[in-house]
Enzyme design. Structure first.
Site: not given
Length: 219
Positions: A114, A150
């Protein structure tokens, strides 16, 4: 997981596949003791498929638009992935939010990268958000995937400075350099058996990991 040169990796992509290429290079260079068994994309036009073809890696396309909902697509994707019996599923720019059932099926065996220093800036537009917040540092994080977007445990982070005059594009370019460094590193650690997820916590070299390992451009 024991060190195993037959360690099987399936990579999921949606786009140009630059992180895929970094992992291919690390496998070919002997840095990752394993093999990429397949590259699967939800988009037939994804350039990453050409990268896989050039490396002699089997590819598949499963168009999410052909399915009535997320769950039916995820069920079909799981069946495709499981045909390769992977030890690790790597999300490399796979632009799909995955259902809880899919994530739980690969619990402890699926990672993502990410473009932020998690837990900061989950979601999209991370580079611009970091600039607007006046941060000194930005970067990328390799984490195990959990149902929380995430939000899984972070193994490794790459940090880059935010420089005066940076815009989102310039900052993204430096973050991409770091992504291409740390993602193969994380895959190698897992393939070597150095890193694994145990009861929702990462162990590195047999010890609980209190904080993510940090890399900078100077390392």
């Amino acid at each position: 997981m024991p060190e195993n040169h037959d360690f099987s990796i399936v990579v999921l992509i949606s786009g140009r596949g630059s992180n895929l290429q970094a992992i291919i290079d690390a496998v070919q260079g002997g840095e990752i003791p394993g093999r990429i068994s397949a590259v699967i994309s939800n988009r037939a036009e994804a350039y990453g498929l050409e990268r896989a073809h050039a490396a002699g890696i089997p590819t598949e396309v499963l168009d999410h638009k052909r399915f009535p909902n997320r769950e039916s697509f995820d069920t079909a994707l799981m069946a495709r992935i499981d045909d390769y019996a992977p030890d690790l599923v790597v999300l490399a720019g796979f632009m799909r939010i995955l259902s809880d059932g899919f994530v739980e099926h690969y619990a402890g065996c699926m990672i993502n990268i990410h473009p932020s220093l998690l837990p900061r800036y989950r979601g999209l537009n991370t580079h611009q958000r970091a600039i607007e917040a006046g941060d000194d540092w930005h970067g990328c994080s390799v984490h195990f995937v959990t149902p929380e977007l995430d939000g899984g445990p972070v193994l490794l982070q790459g940090r880059v400075p935010i420089e005066a005059g940076d815009d989102a594009e310039r900052l993204a370019d430096r973050v991409h350099v770091m992504e291409h460094r740390i993602y193969p590193m994380a895959v190698a650690w897992i393939a070597q058996g150095r890193a694994r997820l145990v009861e929702h916590r990462i162990q590195l070299d047999g010890k609980p990991l209190a904080e993510p390992v940090i890399q900078t451009l100077d390392d």
